[in-house]
Design a protein around this motif. Structure first.
Motif, PDB file in Angstrom:
ATOM      1  N   VAL A 108      39.774  30.295  33.150  1.00  0.00           N
ATOM      2  CA  VAL A 108      41.080  29.698  33.450  1.00  0.00           C
ATOM      3  C   VAL A 108      42.049  30.826  33.805  1.00  0.00           C
ATOM      4  N   ILE A 109      42.723  30.681  34.941  1.00  0.00           N
ATOM      5  CA  ILE A 109      43.589  31.738  35.468  1.00  0.00           C
ATOM      6  C   ILE A 109      44.973  31.168  35.731  1.00  0.00           C
ATOM      7  N   VAL A 110      46.003  31.927  35.390  1.00  0.00           N
ATOM      8  CA  VAL A 110      47.374  31.553  35.718  1.00  0.00           C
ATOM      9  C   VAL A 110      47.896  32.511  36.781  1.00  0.00           C
ATOM     10  N   THR A 111      48.621  31.952  37.748  1.00  0.00           N
ATOM     11  CA  THR A 111      49.218  32.747  38.818  1.00  0.00           C
ATOM     12  C   THR A 111      50.527  32.086  39.214  1.00  0.00           C
ATOM     13  N   ASN A 112      51.163  32.598  40.261  1.00  0.00           N
ATOM     14  CA  ASN A 112      52.378  31.964  40.775  1.00  0.00           C
ATOM     15  C   ASN A 112      52.036  30.843  41.739  1.00  0.00           C
ATOM     16  N   HIS A 113      52.856  29.819  41.736  1.00  0.00           N
ATOM     17  CA  HIS A 113      52.659  28.720  42.678  1.00  0.00           C
ATOM     18  C   HIS A 113      52.808  29.202  44.110  1.00  0.00           C
ATOM     19  N   HIS A 114      53.762  30.095  44.356  1.00  0.00           N
ATOM     20  CA  HIS A 114      53.976  30.525  45.741  1.00  0.00           C
ATOM     21  C   HIS A 114      52.815  31.366  46.278  1.00  0.00           C
ATOM     22  N   VAL A 115      51.959  31.862  45.392  1.00  0.00           N
ATOM     23  CA  VAL A 115      50.783  32.623  45.837  1.00  0.00           C
ATOM     24  C   VAL A 115      49.739  31.698  46.466  1.00  0.00           C
ATOM     25  N   ILE A 116      49.593  30.484  45.927  1.00  0.00           N
ATOM     26  CA  ILE A 116      48.529  29.588  46.383  1.00  0.00           C
ATOM     27  C   ILE A 116      49.061  28.360  47.120  1.00  0.00           C
ATOM     28  N   LYS A 117      50.361  28.281  47.321  1.00  0.00           N
ATOM     29  CA  LYS A 117      50.964  27.099  47.947  1.00  0.00           C
ATOM     30  C   LYS A 117      50.373  26.845  49.331  1.00  0.00           C
ATOM     31  N   GLY A 118      49.875  25.617  49.538  1.00  0.00           N
ATOM     32  CA  GLY A 118      49.341  25.215  50.833  1.00  0.00           C
ATOM     33  C   GLY A 118      48.005  25.818  51.191  1.00  0.00           C
ATOM     34  N   ALA A 119      47.343  26.470  50.245  1.00  0.00           N
ATOM     35  CA  ALA A 119      46.072  27.144  50.547  1.00  0.00           C
ATOM     36  C   ALA A 119      44.940  26.144  50.699  1.00  0.00           C
ATOM     37  N   ASP A 120      44.089  26.377  51.704  1.00  0.00           N
ATOM     38  CA  ASP A 120      42.870  25.585  51.874  1.00  0.00           C
ATOM     39  C   ASP A 120      41.708  26.227  51.120  1.00  0.00           C
ATOM     40  N   GLU A 121      41.746  27.538  50.994  1.00  0.00           N
ATOM     41  CA  GLU A 121      40.706  28.256  50.249  1.00  0.00           C
ATOM     42  C   GLU A 121      41.377  29.288  49.352  1.00  0.00           C
ATOM     43  N   ILE A 122      40.877  29.395  48.122  1.00  0.00           N
ATOM     44  CA  ILE A 122      41.386  30.379  47.169  1.00  0.00           C
ATOM     45  C   ILE A 122      40.216  31.200  46.655  1.00  0.00           C
ATOM     46  N   THR A 123      40.308  32.503  46.829  1.00  0.00           N
ATOM     47  CA  THR A 123      39.253  33.415  46.373  1.00  0.00           C
ATOM     48  C   THR A 123      39.815  34.335  45.302  1.00  0.00           C
ATOM     49  N   VAL A 124      39.094  34.437  44.203  1.00  0.00           N
ATOM     50  CA  VAL A 124      39.483  35.309  43.094  1.00  0.00           C
ATOM     51  C   VAL A 124      38.519  36.486  43.034  1.00  0.00           C
ATOM     52  N   VAL A 125      39.081  37.689  43.007  1.00  0.00           N
ATOM     53  CA  VAL A 125      38.274  38.905  42.911  1.00  0.00           C
ATOM     54  C   VAL A 125      38.560  39.548  41.561  1.00  0.00           C
ATOM     55  N   LEU A 126      37.509  39.713  40.760  1.00  0.00           N
ATOM     56  CA  LEU A 126      37.661  40.297  39.436  1.00  0.00           C
ATOM     57  C   LEU A 126      37.835  41.806  39.518  1.00  0.00           C
ATOM     58  N   ASN A 127      38.171  42.372  38.394  1.00  0.00           N
ATOM     59  CA  ASN A 127      38.364  43.814  38.292  1.00  0.00           C
ATOM     60  C   ASN A 127      37.101  44.590  38.667  1.00  0.00           C
ATOM     61  N   ASP A 128      35.929  43.968  38.447  1.00  0.00           N
ATOM     62  CA  ASP A 128      34.654  44.640  38.781  1.00  0.00           C
ATOM     63  C   ASP A 128      34.188  44.307  40.199  1.00  0.00           C
ATOM     64  N   ARG A 129      35.082  43.722  41.022  1.00  0.00           N
ATOM     65  CA  ARG A 129      34.873  43.444  42.443  1.00  0.00           C
ATOM     66  C   ARG A 129      34.033  42.201  42.723  1.00  0.00           C
ATOM     67  N   ARG A 130      33.646  41.461  41.720  1.00  0.00           N
ATOM     68  CA  ARG A 130      32.933  40.195  41.956  1.00  0.00           C
ATOM     69  C   ARG A 130      33.915  39.152  42.478  1.00  0.00           C
ATOM     70  N   GLU A 131      33.435  38.292  43.380  1.00  0.00           N
ATOM     71  CA  GLU A 131      34.282  37.281  43.991  1.00  0.00           C
ATOM     72  C   GLU A 131      33.842  35.875  43.578  1.00  0.00           C
ATOM     73  N   PHE A 132      34.828  34.997  43.408  1.00  0.00           N
ATOM     74  CA  PHE A 132      34.565  33.606  43.037  1.00  0.00           C
ATOM     75  C   PHE A 132      35.516  32.697  43.820  1.00  0.00           C
ATOM     76  N   ASP A 133      35.003  31.535  44.191  1.00  0.00           N
ATOM     77  CA  ASP A 133      35.877  30.496  44.723  1.00  0.00           C
ATOM     78  C   ASP A 133      36.619  29.854  43.552  1.00  0.00           C
ATOM     79  N   ALA A 134      37.890  29.589  43.758  1.00  0.00           N
ATOM     80  CA  ALA A 134      38.703  29.030  42.679  1.00  0.00           C
ATOM     81  C   ALA A 134      39.135  27.610  43.026  1.00  0.00           C
ATOM     82  N   LYS A 135      39.259  26.786  41.989  1.00  0.00           N
ATOM     83  CA  LYS A 135      39.745  25.414  42.127  1.00  0.00           C
ATOM     84  C   LYS A 135      41.153  25.339  41.549  1.00  0.00           C
TER      85      LYS A 135
END
Length: 488
Positions: A108-135
């Motif tokens: 579970v991740i918290v961020t700003n609304h203006h960061v993801i507003k209107g996004a069709d795709e959201i990608t999260v990159v961890l500190n160890d460079r792994r990438e995940f699609d976010a819902k």
């Protein structure tokens, strides 16, 4: 005598002696470095424990550009032919970046609304460079917060525990962790510059921790952490003329962050309790007139019938000085305090009334949908054809993010290509007050007034705070004529 009384207001009202006693041990532990070795201490262990919980967020949205009217122009077609391939709407990809904080080990991740507003795709990159699609789980524009979820399988991710942001003090050392300008995870340090900044125009429930730690574009949604390694707030905005760090950054306090997380995980939807008072921030002149020697507090102007405040001894003319032992300096501070509570919580208000201190216990509740919304799309031979109208209520107003005290019948939207849109007779957000002298308090009153529509209409509306009168005549061929809308 008045000055002597008012100097003791906060001490009596907010129980300062009790508060000071409960925090004295913490204050005693905060000391100035006494030797060189203490000055040379490193924040590296703190960063190692917190940075893995801060993530980079990349979003992509596809915008379809409108076809220019130029391509339908007869002169253009004369020279270039009637080729439909000209001006075909193009898709444009917009990308943005920001930061986020893992607050639960299951992703579970918290961020700003203006960061993801209107996004069709959201990608999260961890500190160890792994990438995940976010819902996207929940978004809250009023606090500029959003909750995301990633699936890391059975792995427990590094997460940050939330601090009680009411314990934060000016001068506390903080670290800001995020992804400024997309260059990668970056840590900056500073102190807490202020703990209750309001009226910054950043969001509706503006109440921020201010820091001088360098915060830049891309840091939005990142972590502001204290020396205990707990999440103090979510970095949200900066005050700058250039767009770069100017030593004034703002973070949403952890206590507000917690309410949004709780709504996303436990309640499924975001609903905030309300108090049901409307008022103004006390100025120097008002304070002097009421016998106070300094400004600060909320002068109650109105109390909503049936609200939590109406069920207590609160009266118009009272000054609310404190909420649950926390000083209230302006309306933004009061709204913040109420918004961090839960349905059914009982809170204590400290009130200044006629030169003395009094108290009121209030049980908070959710804004009611009274009257029911009763949304209707109107049709017929009248100026309201194609308009969708609804009853306003505290709950509906909360959803629409408008003044909870606003009442009456509001226009939700107006269908395109209707006479009302051509002549500006109705717009979304208009509140209909009267039709031909008949008061319109509910949708049912409006429907009654339009059952046998007359040829001539004189109606009053409120549009963006302006009172307008509209005079319209429906002709025999169902066209509209008349003076239209003008300011009263």
């Amino acid at each position: 005598m008045i000055k002597k009384i008012t100097k003791t207001i906060l001490a009596v009202a907010i129980s300062v002696p009790l508060f000071a006693a409960s925090t004295q041990a913490q204050i005693d532990n905060r000391v100035v470095p006494e030797n060189r070795s203490q000055v040379q201490l490193s924040y590296a262990p703190l960063v190692n424990n917190t940075a893995p919980a801060v993530v980079n967020i990349y979003t992509k949205s596809v915008k379809r550009q409108r076809r220019s009217a130029l391509f339908d122009d007869p002169i253009f077609k004369r020279f270039f032919g009637n080729n439909n391939s000209f001006g075909v709407p193009q898709e444009r990809v917009q990308r943005s970046l920001g930061s986020g904080v893992i607050v639960r080990a299951n992703g579970v991740i918290v961020t700003n609304h203006h960061v993801i507003k209107g996004a069709d795709e959201i990608t999260v990159v961890l500190n160890d460079r792994r990438e995940f699609d976010a819902k996207l789980v929940l978004e809250d524009p009023r606090t500029d917060l959003a909750i995301l979820q990633i699936n890391a399988g059975s792995e427990e991710l590094q997460s940050l525990e939330l601090q009680d942001s009411d314990e934060v003090q000016v001068g506390d050392i903080v670290l800001a962790i995020g992804n400024p300008f997309g260059i990668g995870q970056t840590v900056t340090g500073g102190i807490v510059s202020a703990t209750a900044r309001t009226q910054q125009g950043i969001n509706d429930l503006g109440f921020f921790i201010q820091t001088d730690a360098a915060v830049n574009p891309g840091n939005s949604g990142g972590a502001l952490v204290g020396l205990d390694g707990k999440l103090m707030g979510i970095n949200t905005a900066i005050l700058s003329r250039t767009g770069a760090s100017n030593g004034i950054g703002f973070a949403v306090p952890a206590n507000m962050v917690n309410t949004v997380i709780r709504a996303a995980l436990n309640e499924g939807q975001l609903a905030r309790p309300w108090l049901g008072v409307q008022g103004k921030t006390l100025t120097n002149n008002l304070a002097a007139a009421l016998g106070l020697d300094r400004p600060g507090g909320i002068l109650v102007d109105d109390i909503y019938p049936g609200s939590p405040a109406s069920k207590t001894d609160i009266q118009a003319g009272d000054v609310i000085l404190a909420f649950d032992e926390k000083e209230v300096l302006d309306k933004g501070a009061l709204d913040f305090r109420v918004a961090t509570k839960k349905d059914g919580d009982i809170s204590k208000l400290v009130i200044w009334r006629e030169g003395r201190i009094t108290y009121a216990d209030v049980q908070l509740s959710m804004p009611p949908e009274d009257p029911p919304m009763n949304m209707q799309e109107l049709d017929g031979r009248h100026p309201f054809q194609g308009a969708t109208v609804l009853n306003l209520s505290p709950k509906t107003n909360e959803e629409l993010q408008i003044d909870l005290f606003k009442r009456g019948v509001m226009v939700g939207k107006v269908r395109k290509n209707t006479p009302a849109t051509y002549y500006g007779l109705l717009r979304a957000g208009d509140v209909i007050q009267t039709i031909n002298g008949q008061q319109i308090d509910f949708v049912k009153n409006l429907l009654t007034a339009l059952e046998n529509p007359p040829r001539e209409f004189v109606y009053d509306i409120v549009r963006r705070g302006n009172f307008l009168r509209c005079e319209v005549r429906v002709t025999t061929n169902n066209r509209l004529s008349g003076r239209g809308c003008y300011q009263r």
